[in-house]
Design a protein around this motif. Sequence first.
Motif, PDB file in Angstrom:
ATOM      1  N   ASN A   2       0.851  -1.181   0.000  1.00 37.45           N
ATOM      2  CA  ASN A   2       0.000   0.000   0.000  1.00 37.45           C
ATOM      3  C   ASN A   2       0.900   1.249   0.000  1.00 37.45           C
ATOM      4  OD1 ASN A   2       0.813   0.565   2.702  1.00 37.45           O
ATOM      5  ND2 ASN A   2      -0.809  -0.748   3.491  1.00 37.45           N
ATOM      6  N   LEU A   3       0.303   2.421   0.024  1.00 36.40           N
ATOM      7  CA  LEU A   3       1.100   3.662  -0.052  1.00 36.40           C
ATOM      8  C   LEU A   3       2.043   3.812   1.139  1.00 36.40           C
ATOM      9  CD1 LEU A   3      -1.338   6.370  -1.469  1.00 36.40           C
ATOM     10  CD2 LEU A   3       0.808   5.586  -2.471  1.00 36.40           C
ATOM     11  N   LEU A   9       9.502   1.728   2.251  1.00 39.23           N
ATOM     12  CA  LEU A   9      10.550   1.198   1.377  1.00 39.23           C
ATOM     13  C   LEU A   9      11.383   2.324   0.780  1.00 39.23           C
ATOM     14  CD1 LEU A   9      11.775  -1.286  -0.149  1.00 39.23           C
ATOM     15  CD2 LEU A   9      10.171  -0.717  -1.984  1.00 39.23           C
ATOM     16  N   LEU A  10      10.726   3.355   0.282  1.00 39.43           N
ATOM     17  CA  LEU A  10      11.444   4.451  -0.364  1.00 39.43           C
ATOM     18  C   LEU A  10      12.280   5.243   0.637  1.00 39.43           C
ATOM     19  CD1 LEU A  10       8.910   5.770  -3.015  1.00 39.43           C
ATOM     20  CD2 LEU A  10      10.753   4.102  -3.276  1.00 39.43           C
ATOM     21  N   ARG A  11      11.802   5.398   1.859  1.00 38.33           N
ATOM     22  CA  ARG A  11      12.610   6.078   2.880  1.00 38.33           C
ATOM     23  C   ARG A  11      13.907   5.318   3.118  1.00 38.33           C
ATOM     24  NH1 ARG A  11      10.497  10.333   5.348  1.00 38.33           N
ATOM     25  NH2 ARG A  11       8.247  10.649   5.228  1.00 38.33           N
ATOM     26  N   GLU A  12      13.802   3.985   3.185  1.00 36.64           N
ATOM     27  CA  GLU A  12      14.981   3.144   3.348  1.00 36.64           C
ATOM     28  C   GLU A  12      15.922   3.288   2.150  1.00 36.64           C
ATOM     29  OE1 GLU A  12      16.012  -1.618   3.615  1.00 36.64           O
ATOM     30  OE2 GLU A  12      14.016  -0.959   4.201  1.00 36.64           O
ATOM     31  N   MET A  13      15.364   3.256   0.965  1.00 38.82           N
ATOM     32  CA  MET A  13      16.163   3.336  -0.252  1.00 38.82           C
ATOM     33  C   MET A  13      16.783   4.719  -0.440  1.00 38.82           C
ATOM     34  SD  MET A  13      14.930   2.751  -4.218  1.00 38.82           S
ATOM     35  CE  MET A  13      13.819   1.480  -3.694  1.00 38.82           C
ATOM     36  N   PHE A  14      15.976   5.751  -0.288  1.00 42.54           N
ATOM     37  CA  PHE A  14      16.436   7.104  -0.570  1.00 42.54           C
ATOM     38  C   PHE A  14      17.399   7.625   0.482  1.00 42.54           C
ATOM     39  CE2 PHE A  14      12.498   8.415  -3.328  1.00 42.54           C
ATOM     40  CZ  PHE A  14      12.785   7.381  -4.196  1.00 42.54           C
ATOM     41  N   ALA A  15      17.377   7.062   1.685  1.00 45.59           N
ATOM     42  CA  ALA A  15      18.332   7.463   2.724  1.00 45.59           C
ATOM     43  C   ALA A  15      19.756   7.141   2.291  1.00 45.59           C
ATOM     44  CB  ALA A  15      18.013   6.752   4.036  1.00 45.59           C
ATOM     45  N   VAL A  16      19.897   6.126   1.458  1.00 44.11           N
ATOM     46  CA  VAL A  16      21.223   5.719   0.985  1.00 44.11           C
ATOM     47  C   VAL A  16      21.621   6.438  -0.293  1.00 44.11           C
ATOM     48  CG1 VAL A  16      22.565   3.765   0.105  1.00 44.11           C
ATOM     49  CG2 VAL A  16      21.084   3.468   2.096  1.00 44.11           C
ATOM     50  N   ASP A  17      20.683   6.539  -1.238  1.00 47.51           N
ATOM     51  CA  ASP A  17      21.088   7.083  -2.545  1.00 47.51           C
ATOM     52  C   ASP A  17      20.814   8.575  -2.724  1.00 47.51           C
ATOM     53  OD1 ASP A  17      18.392   7.369  -3.366  1.00 47.51           O
ATOM     54  OD2 ASP A  17      18.393   5.472  -4.443  1.00 47.51           O
ATOM     55  N   LEU A  21      12.240  12.232  -1.235  1.00 50.97           N
ATOM     56  CA  LEU A  21      10.949  11.560  -1.159  1.00 50.97           C
ATOM     57  C   LEU A  21       9.841  12.564  -1.456  1.00 50.97           C
ATOM     58  CD1 LEU A  21       9.694   8.810  -0.417  1.00 50.97           C
ATOM     59  CD2 LEU A  21       9.415   9.697   1.893  1.00 50.97           C
ATOM     60  N   GLU A  22       9.035  12.252  -2.450  1.00 52.73           N
ATOM     61  CA  GLU A  22       7.933  13.120  -2.863  1.00 52.73           C
ATOM     62  C   GLU A  22       6.703  12.262  -3.111  1.00 52.73           C
ATOM     63  OE1 GLU A  22       9.749  14.723  -6.336  1.00 52.73           O
ATOM     64  OE2 GLU A  22      10.885  16.223  -5.232  1.00 52.73           O
ATOM     65  N   ALA A  23       5.544  12.839  -2.939  1.00 54.23           N
ATOM     66  CA  ALA A  23       4.283  12.110  -3.094  1.00 54.23           C
ATOM     67  C   ALA A  23       4.171  11.458  -4.473  1.00 54.23           C
ATOM     68  CB  ALA A  23       3.103  13.043  -2.853  1.00 54.23           C
ATOM     69  N   GLU A  24       4.626  12.151  -5.514  1.00 56.51           N
ATOM     70  CA  GLU A  24       4.548  11.613  -6.870  1.00 56.51           C
ATOM     71  C   GLU A  24       5.411  10.367  -7.010  1.00 56.51           C
ATOM     72  OE1 GLU A  24       5.524  14.867  -6.276  1.00 56.51           O
ATOM     73  OE2 GLU A  24       3.571  15.780  -6.618  1.00 56.51           O
ATOM     74  N   LYS A  25       6.573  10.366  -6.370  1.00 55.40           N
ATOM     75  CA  LYS A  25       7.458   9.202  -6.439  1.00 55.40           C
ATOM     76  C   LYS A  25       6.859   8.023  -5.688  1.00 55.40           C
ATOM     77  CE  LYS A  25      11.682  11.857  -7.005  1.00 55.40           C
ATOM     78  NZ  LYS A  25      12.917  12.327  -6.375  1.00 55.40           N
ATOM     79  N   ILE A  26       6.259   8.301  -4.536  1.00 53.67           N
ATOM     80  CA  ILE A  26       5.617   7.229  -3.780  1.00 53.67           C
ATOM     81  C   ILE A  26       4.506   6.592  -4.620  1.00 53.67           C
ATOM     82  CG2 ILE A  26       4.254   6.669  -1.729  1.00 53.67           C
ATOM     83  CD1 ILE A  26       5.741   9.012  -0.310  1.00 53.67           C
ATOM     84  N   ALA A  27       3.694   7.424  -5.243  1.00 58.50           N
ATOM     85  CA  ALA A  27       2.591   6.915  -6.074  1.00 58.50           C
ATOM     86  C   ALA A  27       3.110   6.116  -7.264  1.00 58.50           C
ATOM     87  CB  ALA A  27       1.716   8.072  -6.549  1.00 58.50           C
TER      88      ALA A  27
END
Length: 88
Positions: A2-3, A9-17, A21-27
């Motif tokens: 779900n969102l 997941l993206l918080r984990e990923m983006f913390a490294v690279d 984090l933006e709403a459009e990317k999450i969607a």
Amino acid sequence: MNLKETETLLREMFAVDGRKLEAEKIAAWKESLGGMQLDVAQTALRAARADSFINFVEPRHLWAKAKSAAQELDRLAHLFDADQVAVV
């Protein structure tokens, strides 16, 4: 996923690279990975990061690693279940 799980997941990923984090990317990521379970996606993410041929993780990389990630999680679950039975 779900969102909220996709955001996790993206918080984990983006913390490294370093991606923001933006709403459009999450969607967009939810649309790409919606059928994948969070634990499988997180395991696939670790595998993708360990892959020297992947410089920037994309949804396709997680899908490519998903089968082996799910198998690994199943293997670990069976080991855990076997340990619990042996202890009882």
